[in-house]
Write an enzyme that holds these catalytic residues in place. Structure first.
Site, PDB file in Angstrom:
ATOM      1  N   CYS A  45       0.858  -1.177   0.000  1.00 37.21           N
ATOM      2  CA  CYS A  45       0.000   0.000   0.000  1.00 37.21           C
ATOM      3  C   CYS A  45       0.897   1.229   0.000  1.00 37.21           C
ATOM      4  O   CYS A  45       2.107   1.132   0.172  1.00 37.21           O
ATOM      5  CB  CYS A  45      -0.870   0.044   1.250  1.00 37.21           C
ATOM      6  SG  CYS A  45      -1.936  -1.396   1.448  1.00 37.21           S
ATOM      7  N   TYR A  81      11.241  -3.756  -8.185  1.00 34.75           N
ATOM      8  CA  TYR A  81      10.019  -3.635  -8.966  1.00 34.75           C
ATOM      9  C   TYR A  81       9.029  -2.614  -8.430  1.00 34.75           C
ATOM     10  O   TYR A  81       8.541  -1.769  -9.180  1.00 34.75           O
ATOM     11  CB  TYR A  81       9.361  -5.018  -9.041  1.00 34.75           C
ATOM     12  CG  TYR A  81       7.945  -5.053  -9.546  1.00 34.75           C
ATOM     13  CD1 TYR A  81       7.627  -4.627 -10.837  1.00 34.75           C
ATOM     14  CD2 TYR A  81       6.911  -5.521  -8.747  1.00 34.75           C
ATOM     15  CE1 TYR A  81       6.318  -4.669 -11.303  1.00 34.75           C
ATOM     16  CE2 TYR A  81       5.601  -5.567  -9.212  1.00 34.75           C
ATOM     17  CZ  TYR A  81       5.311  -5.136 -10.490  1.00 34.75           C
ATOM     18  OH  TYR A  81       4.034  -5.168 -10.946  1.00 34.75           O
ATOM     19  N   ASN A 101       0.801  -0.160   5.743  1.00 34.70           N
ATOM     20  CA  ASN A 101       1.418  -0.840   4.609  1.00 34.70           C
ATOM     21  C   ASN A 101       2.131  -2.063   5.163  1.00 34.70           C
ATOM     22  O   ASN A 101       3.003  -1.922   6.019  1.00 34.70           O
ATOM     23  CB  ASN A 101       2.404   0.104   3.912  1.00 34.70           C
ATOM     24  CG  ASN A 101       3.141  -0.543   2.738  1.00 34.70           C
ATOM     25  OD1 ASN A 101       4.156  -0.038   2.293  1.00 34.70           O
ATOM     26  ND2 ASN A 101       2.639  -1.648   2.239  1.00 34.70           N
ATOM     27  N   GLY A 102       1.752  -3.239   4.670  1.00 31.83           N
ATOM     28  CA  GLY A 102       2.365  -4.469   5.170  1.00 31.83           C
ATOM     29  C   GLY A 102       1.303  -5.485   5.500  1.00 31.83           C
ATOM     30  O   GLY A 102       0.125  -5.315   5.172  1.00 31.83           O
ATOM     31  N   GLY A 117      -1.048   0.914  -4.727  1.00 30.19           N
ATOM     32  CA  GLY A 117      -2.334   0.310  -4.397  1.00 30.19           C
ATOM     33  C   GLY A 117      -3.453   1.035  -5.116  1.00 30.19           C
ATOM     34  O   GLY A 117      -3.511   2.258  -5.079  1.00 30.19           O
TER      35      GLY A 117
END
Ligand code: SF4
Length: 483
Positions: free
Chosen positions: A2, A261, A106-107, A32
């Site tokens: 995210c 990436y 995030n995670g 996201g």
């Protein structure tokens, strides 16, 4: 994965904090695309708006003027726990006995089930089915008077990946888990002097921001100050410099996939510009897996830096043989297989003049399930390519990720179930080559320690309990159901 952003601006900034947070979040849209949201505080009350959809359609000019307050956090979501439903959009919000709290996360936590047993009232108290909702409830319930104290008490029980932006009435708080799986940077907003038009009339006024990536600092005009460290809480409050609080010893394991990436090429991590890192990965790839071809082309957009490096090192010309429709989103991020399959054909169009009759070296940055690569090879062959040699600027993904990338089901990973020759045959390429872990490290010019490489080598920095596997929907199972 995210995107998160937080902003603390000087008093009386009106709706500027919401505007800055929304602008910062725009720079993180690639992280996201399922939902977006923003929470603000005016010093007394929190206000929240969130919805499913892209940031531009959720946080538009109709919404932002109603989000008044000098403190803001924002979040865009890519789901790793829970379905894509409105309730699961973030920031989460909870009013507890001691505090109102909003969180962008995030995670992905790996001990969600264990944490659920610690929540009085259990699953029935959670309106959403995400690990973030559970964490928010635990923090709101925590009897400590202060939010930072509550974080220091709760976080040692939490395992897995969590980079958080937390908002209470008076503060924006940034948190990185002890491994620092997901990035978070601190930046400072300064008003322009020497006649420039600053954000505020007061030249001395500054603001502080937190963001998943440095590119978001650039977009809002903030200066990079430093990374938030693994195991650190950074507290941002008006009229004060940021305060650092340690809640755990750091055992750094930054997700190497962020560098390969996920993150933007104009972002910096570990002091490295990611375009340069990826270009060097392409050079390494050319050394490890040379091709006898006419040209090098990227799978746009994310394969471009590595393709440039491959071309440079091999001496082959670089051409763009696929044109990307920029407004269809990234296939890997869209949540269902059906969406992914539709995605590739509407997002890439071959340039026949470049491709026809040529032997192509096609550089991409990953093969997850293989279906996208297969469709790309097929597109190129139908456009007249004579040979298609696929080169991947990352090692094969053998193992699932439980730390915030949606590859939790091992059987969906083609490298976990097929040999390299079987993958080549499946995607229909003339040859296939992956960059080695050693090659990634050479390109990074950094030691293995300090990174998570678990999806490549299976060495998980944080133990993953058996039932964390394929448990994206664990909070959606009927109460009492066990996997
Ligand atoms: Fe990143 Fe792979 Fe580690 Fe997940 S398992 S955090 S994708 S390196």
């Amino acid at each position: 994965m995210c995107g998160v952003f937080g902003a603390v601006l000087p008093r009386g900034s009106g709706t500027e904090a919401a505007a800055v947070a929304a602008l910062g979040l725009f720079a993180l849209q690639h992280r996201g695309q399922e939902s977006a949201g923003l929470a603000v505080s005016d010093g007394e009350q929190l206000m929240l708006y969130k919805d499913l959809g892209m940031i531009a359609s959720v946080l538009d000019e109709r919404r932002l003027p109603s989000l008044r307050g000098d403190l803001a956090i924002a979040h865009c979501r890519y789901s790793t726990t829970g379905s894509t439903i409105w309730e699961n959009a973030q920031p989460t919000f909870r009013l507890g006995p001691n505090r109102a709290i909003a969180i962008g996360h995030n995670g992905n936590l790996v001990n969600t089930r264990e944490l659920l047993t610690q929540l009085p009232g259990g699953r029935g108290r959670l309106p959403a089915s995400t690990d973030t909702e559970l964490l928010t409830a635990l923090l709101a319930d925590e009897p400590a008077a202060d939010t930072v104290d509550a974080l220091r008490r709760v976080l040692p029980r939490v395992r897995g990946a969590y980079t958080l932006v937390v908002l209470d009435e008076r503060r924006v708080i940034g948190v990185r888990d002890p491994h620092g799986f997901r990035p978070l940077v601190l930046g400072q907003l300064r008003t322009e002097t020497a006649g420039g038009a600053g954000l505020w009339a007061d030249d001395t006024a500054t603001g502080w921001v937190l963001a998943s990536e440095t590119a978001a600092l650039d977009i809002v005009g903030a200066e990079f100050v430093r990374d938030v460290e693994p195991g650190e809480i950074v507290v941002l409050e008006q009229d004060r410099d940021p305060v650092s609080v340690r809640f755990a010893d750091p055992t750094p394991a930054l997700c190497v996939f962020e560098l390969i990436y996920f993150a933007r090429p104009d972002s910096y991590m570990e002091g490295r510009n990611l375009y340069e890192v990826r270009r060097r990965m392409g050079m390494q790839l050319a050394a490890e897996h040379p091709t006898d071809a006419d040209l090098v082309m990227p799978v746009p957009d994310t394969g471009a830096p590595a393709a440039a490096g491959y071309a440079e090192a091999s001496g082959m010309p670089y051409r763009e043989g696929l044109v990307r429709n920029r407004y269809t989103g990234r296939t890997f991020i869209q949540p269902s297989q059906t969406m992914r399959q539709r995605g590739v054909t509407i997002k890439l169009n071959p340039l026949r003049e470049v491709v026809r009759g040529r032997r192509l070296t096609v550089v991409d940055d990953s093969i997850v399930r293989g279906t996208t690569t297969k469709q790309i090879v097929d597109l190129l062959r139908r456009a007249g390519a004579e040979e298609v040699h696929v080169r991947i600027s990352a090692p094969p993904i053998f193992h699932p990720c439980f730390y915030g990338i949606d590859t939790q089901v091992e059987t969906e990973l083609i490298a976990a179930t097929h040999s390299e020759e079987e993958i080549r045959a499946f995607i229909g390429a003339d040859s296939l080559g992956y960059l080695s872990i050693r090659g990634v490290l050479a390109a990074l010019d950094l030691p293995y320690e300090g990174f998570c490489f678990a999806c490549f080598d299976g060495k998980y920095p944080e133990p993953v309990p058996y039932d964390a596997a394929s448990r994206k929907f664990m909070l959606e199972e009927p109460v009492g159901a066990r996997g």
